[in-house]
Design an enzyme around this catalytic site. Structure first.
Site: not given
Ligand code: GLY
Length: 563
Positions: A97, A367, A387, A406, A439, A459
Protein backbone atom coordinates in the site's frame (compact mmCIF):
# COMPACT_ATOMS: atom_id res chain seq x y z
CA UNK A 1 -1.54 7.54 19.93
CA UNK A 2 1.18 6.93 17.37
CA UNK A 3 2.83 3.53 17.36
CA UNK A 4 6.12 2.93 15.61
CA UNK A 5 5.56 1.08 12.34
CA UNK A 6 6.09 -2.58 13.10
CA UNK A 7 7.93 -4.22 10.25
CA UNK A 8 7.77 -7.86 11.13
CA UNK A 9 9.05 -9.40 7.95
CA UNK A 10 9.19 -13.16 8.25
CA UNK A 11 8.67 -13.27 11.96
CA UNK A 12 7.07 -16.26 13.57
CA UNK A 13 4.04 -14.17 14.45
CA UNK A 14 2.72 -14.59 10.93
CA UNK A 15 3.15 -18.34 11.03
CA UNK A 16 1.26 -18.46 14.30
CA UNK A 17 -1.76 -16.66 12.92
CA UNK A 18 -1.81 -18.28 9.48
CA UNK A 19 -2.23 -21.94 10.15
CA UNK A 20 -1.56 -24.23 7.20
CA UNK A 21 -4.62 -25.36 5.27
CA UNK A 22 -3.27 -28.31 3.34
CA UNK A 23 -1.01 -30.69 5.21
CA UNK A 24 -0.82 -32.54 1.90
CA UNK A 25 -0.50 -29.89 -0.85
CA UNK A 26 -2.64 -30.74 -3.86
CA UNK A 27 -0.92 -31.72 -7.11
CA UNK A 28 -3.12 -30.20 -9.76
CA UNK A 29 -3.57 -31.07 -13.40
CA UNK A 30 -4.02 -27.43 -14.36
CA UNK A 31 -3.06 -23.83 -13.74
CA UNK A 32 -5.51 -20.94 -13.91
CA UNK A 33 -5.31 -17.18 -14.22
CA UNK A 34 -8.19 -14.69 -14.24
CA UNK A 35 -7.56 -10.97 -14.67
CA UNK A 36 -9.04 -7.78 -16.04
CA UNK A 37 -7.36 -8.00 -19.46
CA UNK A 38 -6.54 -10.85 -21.87
CA UNK A 39 -2.94 -9.60 -22.29
CA UNK A 40 -2.41 -9.70 -18.52
CA UNK A 41 -3.90 -13.19 -18.25
CA UNK A 42 -1.66 -14.35 -21.13
CA UNK A 43 1.36 -12.78 -19.43
CA UNK A 44 0.67 -14.85 -16.30
CA UNK A 45 0.22 -18.05 -18.29
CA UNK A 46 3.39 -17.38 -20.30
CA UNK A 47 5.44 -17.09 -17.13
CA UNK A 48 3.87 -20.27 -15.70
CA UNK A 49 4.75 -22.01 -18.96
CA UNK A 50 8.36 -20.87 -18.58
CA UNK A 51 8.61 -22.67 -15.25
CA UNK A 52 7.50 -19.84 -13.00
CA UNK A 53 5.14 -20.39 -10.09
CA UNK A 54 1.98 -18.46 -9.17
CA UNK A 55 4.09 -15.76 -7.52
CA UNK A 56 6.17 -15.18 -10.66
CA UNK A 57 2.94 -15.14 -12.65
CA UNK A 58 1.57 -12.55 -10.20
CA UNK A 59 4.52 -10.29 -11.02
CA UNK A 60 3.83 -10.66 -14.75
CA UNK A 61 0.10 -9.98 -14.34
CA UNK A 62 0.61 -7.00 -12.01
CA UNK A 63 3.13 -5.37 -14.35
CA UNK A 64 1.10 -6.08 -17.48
CA UNK A 65 -2.05 -4.65 -15.91
CA UNK A 66 -0.01 -1.48 -15.25
CA UNK A 67 0.46 -1.25 -19.02
CA UNK A 68 -2.86 -2.39 -20.49
CA UNK A 69 -5.18 -1.08 -17.75
CA UNK A 70 -3.49 2.21 -16.85
CA UNK A 71 -6.68 3.54 -15.29
CA UNK A 72 -6.77 0.82 -12.63
CA UNK A 73 -3.32 0.19 -11.24
CA UNK A 74 0.35 0.65 -11.97
CA UNK A 75 3.91 1.22 -10.84
CA UNK A 76 2.78 4.55 -9.38
CA UNK A 77 0.28 2.84 -7.09
CA UNK A 78 -0.11 0.15 -4.45
CA UNK A 79 -1.82 -3.11 -3.72
CA UNK A 80 -2.30 -6.17 -1.54
CA UNK A 81 -1.16 -9.64 -2.64
CA UNK A 82 -2.72 -12.43 -0.59
CA UNK A 83 -0.45 -15.47 -0.93
CA UNK A 84 -0.84 -19.14 -0.19
CA UNK A 85 2.30 -21.26 -0.47
CA UNK A 86 1.30 -24.87 -1.09
CA UNK A 87 4.45 -26.54 0.22
CA UNK A 88 3.70 -25.58 3.82
CA UNK A 89 0.29 -23.91 3.74
CA UNK A 90 1.86 -20.57 4.71
CA UNK A 91 -0.54 -17.69 4.12
CA UNK A 92 0.43 -14.06 4.20
CA UNK A 93 -0.67 -10.69 2.88
CA UNK A 94 2.00 -8.67 1.15
CA UNK A 95 1.21 -5.04 1.90
CA UNK A 96 2.40 -2.79 -0.91
CA UNK A 97 0.00 0.00 0.00
CA UNK A 98 1.18 3.55 -0.67
CA UNK A 99 2.44 5.65 2.26
CA UNK A 100 1.90 9.33 2.96
CA UNK A 101 5.07 11.37 2.35
CA UNK A 102 6.92 12.70 5.41
CA UNK A 103 5.73 16.26 4.74
CA UNK A 104 2.05 15.20 4.79
CA UNK A 105 -0.03 16.74 7.55
CA UNK A 106 -3.44 16.10 9.02
CA UNK A 107 -4.97 19.28 7.62
CA UNK A 108 -3.18 19.43 4.27
CA UNK A 109 -6.42 19.39 2.27
CA UNK A 110 -8.24 21.98 4.39
CA UNK A 111 -8.72 25.62 3.45
CA UNK A 112 -8.42 28.56 5.85
CA UNK A 113 -11.97 28.16 7.11
CA UNK A 114 -11.40 24.45 7.81
CA UNK A 115 -13.35 23.11 4.86
CA UNK A 116 -11.94 20.41 2.58
CA UNK A 117 -10.66 21.98 -0.66
CA UNK A 118 -12.45 20.29 -3.51
CA UNK A 119 -10.30 18.01 -5.67
CA UNK A 120 -6.99 18.61 -3.86
CA UNK A 121 -6.73 15.00 -2.65
CA UNK A 122 -7.92 13.64 -6.00
CA UNK A 123 -6.19 15.48 -8.82
CA UNK A 124 -2.50 16.28 -9.29
CA UNK A 125 0.74 15.67 -7.42
CA UNK A 126 -0.42 16.61 -3.92
CA UNK A 127 -2.92 13.72 -4.09
CA UNK A 128 -0.19 11.11 -4.57
CA UNK A 129 1.26 8.91 -1.85
CA UNK A 130 4.59 7.05 -2.16
CA UNK A 131 4.09 4.03 -4.46
CA UNK A 132 4.44 0.46 -3.21
CA UNK A 133 3.96 -1.73 -6.31
CA UNK A 134 7.62 -1.72 -7.48
CA UNK A 135 8.90 -2.70 -4.00
CA UNK A 136 6.24 -5.42 -3.79
CA UNK A 137 7.27 -6.90 -7.16
CA UNK A 138 10.91 -7.02 -6.07
CA UNK A 139 9.86 -8.67 -2.80
CA UNK A 140 7.64 -11.24 -4.53
CA UNK A 141 10.45 -12.24 -6.89
CA UNK A 142 13.15 -12.47 -4.25
CA UNK A 143 11.15 -14.22 -1.52
CA UNK A 144 8.55 -16.34 -3.33
CA UNK A 145 9.29 -16.59 -7.06
CA UNK A 146 11.36 -19.12 -8.94
CA UNK A 147 12.35 -16.81 -11.80
CA UNK A 148 14.40 -13.61 -11.80
CA UNK A 149 12.40 -10.38 -11.82
CA UNK A 150 13.78 -9.43 -15.23
CA UNK A 151 12.20 -12.54 -16.74
CA UNK A 152 8.80 -12.08 -15.08
CA UNK A 153 8.68 -8.44 -16.24
CA UNK A 154 9.33 -9.28 -19.90
CA UNK A 155 5.67 -9.65 -20.99
CA UNK A 156 4.86 -6.21 -19.53
CA UNK A 157 7.84 -4.56 -21.22
CA UNK A 158 6.77 -6.13 -24.52
CA UNK A 159 3.17 -4.95 -24.04
CA UNK A 160 4.34 -1.40 -23.36
CA UNK A 161 6.53 -1.38 -26.47
CA UNK A 162 4.10 -3.04 -28.84
CA UNK A 163 0.98 -1.40 -27.45
CA UNK A 164 -2.51 -2.46 -26.52
CA UNK A 165 -5.75 -1.73 -28.35
CA UNK A 166 -8.19 0.78 -26.85
CA UNK A 167 -11.33 -0.88 -25.44
CA UNK A 168 -14.65 0.53 -24.17
CA UNK A 169 -13.85 0.54 -20.43
CA UNK A 170 -10.62 2.44 -21.09
CA UNK A 171 -12.60 4.97 -23.15
CA UNK A 172 -15.28 5.37 -20.49
CA UNK A 173 -12.86 6.01 -17.64
CA UNK A 174 -10.56 8.20 -19.71
CA UNK A 175 -13.52 10.40 -20.58
CA UNK A 176 -14.39 10.63 -16.88
CA UNK A 177 -10.86 11.85 -16.01
CA UNK A 178 -10.11 13.77 -19.22
CA UNK A 179 -10.66 17.24 -17.70
CA UNK A 180 -7.91 16.64 -15.12
CA UNK A 181 -5.18 14.94 -17.20
CA UNK A 182 -1.78 16.64 -17.14
CA UNK A 183 0.08 17.21 -20.45
CA UNK A 184 2.23 14.05 -20.07
CA UNK A 185 -0.91 11.94 -19.51
CA UNK A 186 -2.67 13.57 -22.49
CA UNK A 187 0.32 12.79 -24.70
CA UNK A 188 0.08 9.09 -23.93
CA UNK A 189 -3.61 8.44 -23.54
CA UNK A 190 -5.40 10.92 -25.85
CA UNK A 191 -5.11 11.45 -29.60
CA UNK A 192 -3.06 14.28 -31.18
CA UNK A 193 -6.29 16.28 -31.14
CA UNK A 194 -6.70 15.69 -27.39
CA UNK A 195 -9.62 13.34 -27.91
CA UNK A 196 -10.43 9.96 -26.42
CA UNK A 197 -9.14 7.49 -29.04
CA UNK A 198 -11.52 5.16 -30.86
CA UNK A 199 -11.73 1.48 -29.98
CA UNK A 200 -8.82 -0.44 -31.50
CA UNK A 201 -6.33 2.47 -31.48
CA UNK A 202 -2.89 1.26 -30.34
CA UNK A 203 -1.55 2.84 -27.13
CA UNK A 204 2.23 2.52 -27.11
CA UNK A 205 4.12 3.46 -23.93
CA UNK A 206 7.88 3.70 -24.63
CA UNK A 207 8.64 5.63 -21.43
CA UNK A 208 6.80 3.08 -19.33
CA UNK A 209 8.72 0.26 -21.06
CA UNK A 210 11.97 2.04 -20.12
CA UNK A 211 10.81 2.46 -16.50
CA UNK A 212 9.92 -1.24 -16.33
CA UNK A 213 13.31 -2.13 -17.79
CA UNK A 214 15.09 -0.01 -15.17
CA UNK A 215 13.11 -1.86 -12.49
CA UNK A 216 13.96 -5.23 -14.06
CA UNK A 217 17.68 -4.44 -14.08
CA UNK A 218 18.08 -2.27 -11.00
CA UNK A 219 15.49 -4.05 -8.81
CA UNK A 220 14.40 -1.75 -5.97
CA UNK A 221 16.99 0.88 -6.84
CA UNK A 222 15.74 0.82 -10.42
CA UNK A 223 12.62 2.65 -9.22
CA UNK A 224 13.30 4.27 -5.85
CA UNK A 225 16.72 5.67 -6.86
CA UNK A 226 18.44 6.79 -10.04
CA UNK A 227 16.78 7.93 -13.24
CA UNK A 228 13.20 6.91 -12.43
CA UNK A 229 13.34 8.42 -8.93
CA UNK A 230 14.86 11.66 -10.23
CA UNK A 231 12.18 12.02 -12.89
CA UNK A 232 9.40 11.27 -10.41
CA UNK A 233 10.71 13.80 -7.89
CA UNK A 234 11.17 16.51 -10.51
CA UNK A 235 7.68 16.04 -11.91
CA UNK A 236 6.01 15.88 -8.49
CA UNK A 237 7.80 18.94 -7.19
CA UNK A 238 7.06 20.94 -10.37
CA UNK A 239 3.38 20.11 -9.93
CA UNK A 240 3.23 21.24 -6.30
CA UNK A 241 3.75 17.84 -4.64
CA UNK A 242 5.78 17.08 -1.51
CA UNK A 243 7.75 13.87 -2.22
CA UNK A 244 11.45 13.65 -1.31
CA UNK A 245 14.21 11.15 -2.03
CA UNK A 246 14.01 10.19 1.64
CA UNK A 247 10.35 9.19 1.19
CA UNK A 248 11.35 6.90 -1.67
CA UNK A 249 14.26 5.45 0.33
CA UNK A 250 12.01 4.80 3.31
CA UNK A 251 9.27 2.92 1.48
CA UNK A 252 9.00 -0.69 2.71
CA UNK A 253 6.58 -3.47 1.91
CA UNK A 254 5.27 -5.31 4.96
CA UNK A 255 4.21 -8.92 5.34
CA UNK A 256 1.07 -9.09 7.45
CA UNK A 257 -1.02 -11.91 8.87
CA UNK A 258 -4.28 -12.04 6.90
CA UNK A 259 -7.62 -11.65 8.68
CA UNK A 260 -9.05 -15.13 9.21
CA UNK A 261 -12.71 -15.85 9.99
CA UNK A 262 -15.04 -18.79 10.12
CA UNK A 263 -18.48 -18.91 8.53
CA UNK A 264 -20.45 -22.05 9.32
CA UNK A 265 -17.33 -24.23 9.07
CA UNK A 266 -15.80 -22.45 6.06
CA UNK A 267 -12.52 -20.57 6.46
CA UNK A 268 -12.42 -16.95 5.30
CA UNK A 269 -8.97 -15.49 4.59
CA UNK A 270 -8.83 -11.86 3.56
CA UNK A 271 -6.94 -8.59 3.62
CA UNK A 272 -5.52 -7.19 6.86
CA UNK A 273 -5.23 -3.55 7.88
CA UNK A 274 -4.47 -1.09 6.35
CA UNK A 275 -7.28 -2.59 4.31
CA UNK A 276 -10.61 -2.68 6.06
CA UNK A 277 -11.62 -5.51 3.70
CA UNK A 278 -10.95 -8.56 5.87
CA UNK A 279 -12.32 -7.13 9.11
CA UNK A 280 -15.51 -5.80 7.50
CA UNK A 281 -16.07 -8.98 5.47
CA UNK A 282 -15.63 -11.24 8.51
CA UNK A 283 -17.78 -8.95 10.65
CA UNK A 284 -20.64 -9.09 8.12
CA UNK A 285 -20.37 -12.87 7.80
CA UNK A 286 -20.29 -13.27 11.60
CA UNK A 287 -23.51 -11.27 11.87
CA UNK A 288 -25.15 -13.26 9.06
CA UNK A 289 -24.08 -16.61 10.51
CA UNK A 290 -26.78 -16.17 13.14
CA UNK A 291 -29.56 -16.13 10.51
CA UNK A 292 -30.78 -19.12 8.53
CA UNK A 293 -30.42 -17.30 5.22
CA UNK A 294 -31.55 -20.33 3.17
CA UNK A 295 -34.89 -20.37 4.99
CA UNK A 296 -35.68 -16.71 4.26
CA UNK A 297 -37.47 -15.24 1.25
CA UNK A 298 -35.19 -13.42 -1.19
CA UNK A 299 -36.21 -9.99 0.09
CA UNK A 300 -35.85 -11.04 3.74
CA UNK A 301 -32.40 -12.42 2.94
CA UNK A 302 -31.32 -9.21 1.25
CA UNK A 303 -32.71 -7.12 4.12
CA UNK A 304 -30.55 -9.00 6.65
CA UNK A 305 -27.48 -8.66 4.41
CA UNK A 306 -28.08 -4.91 4.03
CA UNK A 307 -28.37 -4.43 7.80
CA UNK A 308 -25.18 -6.43 8.39
CA UNK A 309 -23.38 -4.29 5.80
CA UNK A 310 -24.58 -1.10 7.50
CA UNK A 311 -23.33 -2.20 10.93
CA UNK A 312 -19.91 -3.37 9.78
CA UNK A 313 -19.32 -0.20 7.71
CA UNK A 314 -20.19 1.85 10.79
CA UNK A 315 -17.33 0.14 12.63
CA UNK A 316 -15.12 0.78 9.59
CA UNK A 317 -15.86 4.50 9.78
CA UNK A 318 -15.29 4.71 13.53
CA UNK A 319 -12.41 2.41 14.32
CA UNK A 320 -10.31 1.49 11.31
CA UNK A 321 -7.03 2.95 10.09
CA UNK A 322 -3.38 1.95 9.67
CA UNK A 323 -2.60 -0.34 12.64
CA UNK A 324 1.07 0.70 12.49
CA UNK A 325 -0.17 4.09 13.74
CA UNK A 326 -3.31 3.51 15.78
CA UNK A 327 -4.53 0.80 18.09
CA UNK A 328 -7.37 -1.22 16.59
CA UNK A 329 -9.15 -3.83 18.70
CA UNK A 330 -9.38 -6.24 15.79
CA UNK A 331 -9.92 -9.25 18.05
CA UNK A 332 -13.10 -7.66 19.38
CA UNK A 333 -14.37 -6.46 16.00
CA UNK A 334 -14.16 -9.94 14.43
CA UNK A 335 -15.42 -11.74 17.55
CA UNK A 336 -18.72 -13.57 17.57
CA UNK A 337 -19.65 -11.79 20.80
CA UNK A 338 -19.50 -8.45 18.95
CA UNK A 339 -21.48 -9.90 16.03
CA UNK A 340 -24.09 -11.34 18.43
CA UNK A 341 -24.58 -7.90 19.97
CA UNK A 342 -24.89 -6.19 16.59
CA UNK A 343 -27.24 -8.90 15.28
CA UNK A 344 -29.54 -8.51 18.26
CA UNK A 345 -30.31 -4.96 17.10
CA UNK A 346 -31.42 -6.04 13.62
CA UNK A 347 -35.16 -6.03 13.05
CA UNK A 348 -37.28 -6.80 9.99
CA UNK A 349 -37.14 -3.14 8.97
CA UNK A 350 -34.51 -0.57 8.08
CA UNK A 351 -32.54 0.72 11.06
CA UNK A 352 -31.70 4.30 10.02
CA UNK A 353 -28.00 5.15 10.23
CA UNK A 354 -27.27 7.62 13.01
CA UNK A 355 -27.42 10.55 10.69
CA UNK A 356 -28.26 10.98 7.06
CA UNK A 357 -26.11 12.57 4.43
CA UNK A 358 -26.29 12.76 0.71
CA UNK A 359 -23.44 12.30 -1.67
CA UNK A 360 -23.30 11.91 -5.41
CA UNK A 361 -22.64 8.25 -6.22
CA UNK A 362 -19.17 8.07 -7.61
CA UNK A 363 -17.96 5.89 -10.45
CA UNK A 364 -15.97 3.33 -8.44
CA UNK A 365 -14.54 1.65 -11.52
CA UNK A 366 -10.93 2.14 -10.53
CA UNK A 367 -8.49 -0.46 -9.24
CA UNK A 368 -7.89 -3.97 -10.54
CA UNK A 369 -7.89 -7.57 -9.39
CA UNK A 370 -6.50 -10.93 -10.47
CA UNK A 371 -6.59 -14.50 -9.13
CA UNK A 372 -4.13 -17.34 -9.80
CA UNK A 373 -3.72 -20.98 -8.78
CA UNK A 374 -0.74 -22.89 -10.15
CA UNK A 375 -0.35 -26.64 -10.54
CA UNK A 376 1.46 -26.94 -7.22
CA UNK A 377 -1.54 -25.40 -5.48
CA UNK A 378 0.13 -22.01 -4.82
CA UNK A 379 -2.40 -19.20 -4.87
CA UNK A 380 -2.42 -15.45 -5.31
CA UNK A 381 -5.39 -13.14 -4.86
CA UNK A 382 -4.28 -9.57 -5.57
CA UNK A 383 -6.11 -6.26 -5.67
CA UNK A 384 -4.16 -3.30 -6.98
CA UNK A 385 -4.97 0.37 -7.09
CA UNK A 386 -4.04 3.89 -8.06
CA UNK A 387 -7.39 4.90 -6.50
CA UNK A 388 -9.51 6.99 -8.92
CA UNK A 389 -9.49 6.00 -12.60
CA UNK A 390 -6.09 7.14 -13.93
CA UNK A 391 -5.15 7.95 -10.31
CA UNK A 392 -4.29 11.61 -9.82
CA UNK A 393 -4.63 12.03 -13.63
CA UNK A 394 -0.93 12.86 -13.67
CA UNK A 395 1.88 11.07 -15.47
CA UNK A 396 5.39 11.95 -14.29
CA UNK A 397 7.22 13.36 -17.33
CA UNK A 398 9.55 10.91 -19.02
CA UNK A 399 8.48 7.87 -16.94
CA UNK A 400 5.10 6.85 -18.39
CA UNK A 401 4.08 6.21 -14.76
CA UNK A 402 0.59 7.26 -13.68
CA UNK A 403 0.69 8.64 -10.14
CA UNK A 404 -1.93 7.49 -7.64
CA UNK A 405 -4.38 9.67 -5.71
CA UNK A 406 -4.52 7.29 -2.77
CA UNK A 407 -4.26 10.23 -0.30
CA UNK A 408 -8.02 10.59 -0.84
CA UNK A 409 -8.51 7.28 1.00
CA UNK A 410 -7.52 9.09 4.19
CA UNK A 411 -10.18 10.97 6.08
CA UNK A 412 -9.32 14.58 5.20
CA UNK A 413 -11.54 15.73 8.05
CA UNK A 414 -13.61 13.66 10.51
CA UNK A 415 -17.05 12.87 9.12
CA UNK A 416 -16.36 14.44 5.71
CA UNK A 417 -16.96 12.03 2.83
CA UNK A 418 -14.14 11.07 0.50
CA UNK A 419 -14.42 10.34 -3.22
CA UNK A 420 -16.44 7.19 -2.49
CA UNK A 421 -18.76 8.82 0.00
CA UNK A 422 -16.93 7.05 2.84
CA UNK A 423 -16.48 8.83 6.12
CA UNK A 424 -13.75 8.22 8.67
CA UNK A 425 -12.57 9.27 12.09
CA UNK A 426 -9.20 10.30 13.48
CA UNK A 427 -8.23 6.61 13.13
CA UNK A 428 -7.80 7.30 9.42
CA UNK A 429 -6.47 10.86 9.68
CA UNK A 430 -3.43 11.82 7.59
CA UNK A 431 -0.01 11.33 9.18
CA UNK A 432 3.50 11.23 7.75
CA UNK A 433 4.40 7.69 6.69
CA UNK A 434 0.91 6.32 7.36
CA UNK A 435 -1.01 4.12 4.92
CA UNK A 436 -4.54 5.26 3.97
CA UNK A 437 -7.35 2.89 4.89
CA UNK A 438 -8.36 0.70 1.96
CA UNK A 439 -11.34 -1.44 1.03
CA UNK A 440 -9.42 -3.82 -1.21
CA UNK A 441 -10.34 -7.38 -0.30
CA UNK A 442 -8.31 -10.07 -2.05
CA UNK A 443 -9.67 -13.24 -0.46
CA UNK A 444 -9.56 -17.03 -0.23
CA UNK A 445 -12.74 -18.82 0.82
CA UNK A 446 -12.02 -22.42 1.83
CA UNK A 447 -14.93 -24.80 2.26
CA UNK A 448 -14.81 -28.61 2.54
CA UNK A 449 -11.50 -28.65 0.64
CA UNK A 450 -12.80 -26.42 -2.16
CA UNK A 451 -11.06 -23.06 -2.51
CA UNK A 452 -12.40 -19.88 -4.09
CA UNK A 453 -9.78 -17.21 -4.89
CA UNK A 454 -11.50 -13.90 -5.61
CA UNK A 455 -11.53 -10.13 -5.48
CA UNK A 456 -12.63 -7.07 -7.43
CA UNK A 457 -12.06 -3.34 -7.88
CA UNK A 458 -14.80 -0.87 -7.00
CA UNK A 459 -13.83 1.52 -4.19
CA UNK A 460 -16.04 1.33 -1.12
CA UNK A 461 -18.21 -1.36 -2.75
CA UNK A 462 -15.35 -3.88 -3.05
CA UNK A 463 -16.14 -5.58 0.25
CA UNK A 464 -19.85 -6.05 -0.42
CA UNK A 465 -19.15 -7.43 -3.92
CA UNK A 466 -16.78 -10.02 -2.44
CA UNK A 467 -19.40 -10.74 0.22
CA UNK A 468 -22.20 -11.35 -2.29
CA UNK A 469 -20.06 -13.74 -4.37
CA UNK A 470 -18.74 -15.48 -1.25
CA UNK A 471 -22.27 -16.02 0.07
CA UNK A 472 -23.26 -17.60 -3.26
CA UNK A 473 -20.30 -20.00 -2.95
CA UNK A 474 -20.91 -20.71 0.72
CA UNK A 475 -24.63 -21.39 0.20
CA UNK A 476 -24.21 -23.30 -3.10
CA UNK A 477 -26.23 -20.80 -5.15
CA UNK A 478 -25.29 -21.68 -8.74
CA UNK A 479 -21.86 -21.99 -10.31
CA UNK A 480 -18.76 -19.77 -10.45
CA UNK A 481 -19.99 -17.81 -13.49
CA UNK A 482 -23.32 -17.09 -11.69
CA UNK A 483 -21.52 -15.73 -8.61
CA UNK A 484 -19.62 -13.21 -10.72
CA UNK A 485 -22.66 -12.26 -12.79
CA UNK A 486 -24.99 -11.82 -9.77
CA UNK A 487 -26.57 -8.36 -9.43
CA UNK A 488 -24.85 -6.29 -6.75
CA UNK A 489 -26.27 -4.17 -3.95
CA UNK A 490 -24.48 -2.18 -1.29
CA UNK A 491 -24.91 -0.29 1.96
CA UNK A 492 -22.04 1.55 3.64
CA UNK A 493 -23.76 3.13 6.66
CA UNK A 494 -23.31 6.67 5.34
CA UNK A 495 -24.98 7.68 3.08
CA UNK A 496 -28.00 5.76 4.41
CA UNK A 497 -28.91 4.42 1.01
CA UNK A 498 -29.02 0.99 -0.63
CA UNK A 499 -27.15 1.36 -3.93
CA UNK A 500 -27.80 -1.33 -6.52
CA UNK A 501 -26.89 -2.25 -10.06
CA UNK A 502 -29.62 -2.13 -12.70
CA UNK A 503 -31.50 -5.40 -12.36
CA UNK A 504 -29.99 -6.39 -9.00
CA UNK A 505 -33.30 -5.84 -7.19
CA UNK A 506 -36.54 -6.87 -8.85
CA UNK A 507 -39.47 -4.42 -8.99
CA UNK A 508 -41.20 -6.26 -6.17
CA UNK A 509 -38.04 -6.39 -4.03
CA UNK A 510 -37.65 -2.65 -4.55
CA UNK A 511 -41.17 -1.89 -3.41
CA UNK A 512 -40.96 -4.26 -0.44
CA UNK A 513 -37.62 -2.81 0.70
CA UNK A 514 -39.01 0.74 0.29
CA UNK A 515 -41.93 -0.21 2.51
CA UNK A 516 -39.48 -1.48 5.12
CA UNK A 517 -37.92 1.99 5.22
CA UNK A 518 -34.98 1.73 2.82
CA UNK A 519 -33.98 4.51 0.50
CA UNK A 520 -32.95 2.85 -2.75
CA UNK A 521 -30.71 4.24 -5.47
CA UNK A 522 -30.40 2.40 -8.73
CA UNK A 523 -27.03 3.15 -10.29
CA UNK A 524 -26.86 4.18 -13.91
CA UNK A 525 -24.55 1.33 -14.78
CA UNK A 526 -23.07 -1.82 -13.33
CA UNK A 527 -19.96 -1.79 -11.16
CA UNK A 528 -17.03 -4.02 -10.19
CA UNK A 529 -14.78 -6.28 -12.24
CA UNK A 530 -14.36 -9.57 -10.39
CA UNK A 531 -11.91 -12.29 -11.38
CA UNK A 532 -11.88 -15.65 -9.63
CA UNK A 533 -10.39 -19.12 -9.68
CA UNK A 534 -12.10 -22.11 -8.05
CA UNK A 535 -10.41 -25.35 -6.94
CA UNK A 536 -12.78 -28.30 -6.56
CA UNK A 537 -11.41 -30.84 -4.11
CA UNK A 538 -13.46 -33.77 -5.38
CA UNK A 539 -12.36 -33.63 -9.02
CA UNK A 540 -9.09 -31.72 -8.29
CA UNK A 541 -10.13 -29.48 -11.19
CA UNK A 542 -9.69 -25.75 -11.57
CA UNK A 543 -12.31 -23.41 -12.95
CA UNK A 544 -11.69 -19.73 -13.68
CA UNK A 545 -14.04 -16.89 -14.52
CA UNK A 546 -13.94 -13.19 -15.26
CA UNK A 547 -16.64 -10.65 -14.63
CA UNK A 548 -19.07 -10.71 -17.57
CA UNK A 549 -19.51 -6.93 -17.25
CA UNK A 550 -16.13 -6.13 -18.89
CA UNK A 551 -13.43 -7.64 -21.07
CA UNK A 552 -11.50 -9.60 -18.43
CA UNK A 553 -10.18 -13.01 -19.34
CA UNK A 554 -9.93 -16.25 -17.43
CA UNK A 555 -8.02 -19.30 -18.61
CA UNK A 556 -7.39 -22.78 -17.31
CA UNK A 557 -4.40 -24.55 -18.85
CA UNK A 558 -3.82 -28.29 -18.69
CA UNK A 559 -0.42 -29.31 -17.41
CA UNK A 560 1.73 -30.40 -20.34
CA UNK A 561 2.80 -34.07 -20.34
CA UNK A 562 6.02 -34.57 -18.40
CA UNK A 563 5.66 -31.33 -16.40
N1 GLY B 1 -8.42 3.01 -3.50
C1 GLY B 1 -9.40 2.07 -3.21
C2 GLY B 1 -9.14 1.33 -1.96
O1 GLY B 1 -8.01 1.12 -1.60
O2 GLY B 1 -10.07 0.97 -1.28
Amino acid sequence: MTLRPALFLFCGFIYFFSSPVFSDPPELKQTAVASAHPMATSAGLEILQQGGNAFDAAIAVTATLAVVEPMGSGLGGGGFWLLHRASDGYQVMLDGREKAPAAATRDMYLGKSGHVIDGLSLNGALASAIPGVPAALVHLASHYGKLPLRESLQPAIRAAEKGFAVYPRYQKLLKFRQPHLNPAAKNIFLTDKNEVPVVGTKIIQKDLAASLRRLAIGQRDGFYKGETAEKLLTAVSKAGGIWTQEDLDNYQVVERAPVVGNYRGARIVSAALPSSGGIVLVEILNILSGFDLDALSEVERKQKIIEAMRLAYKDRAEFLGDSDFIQVDQKHLVSMAHADKLRSGITDKATPSDFLSESPLKEGQDTSHFSIIDDDGNRVSATLSINYPFGSAMVADGTGIVLNDEMDDFSASPGVENGYGLIGSSANAIEAGKRPLSSMSPSFIEKDGDVLVLGTPGGSRIITMVLIAALDFLHGRGELEDWLARGRFHHQYIPDVVQFEPGALSESEQSELSELGYELKERQSSYGNMHAVLFKAKSRDLNAASDPRWLGSAEVREKAAGE
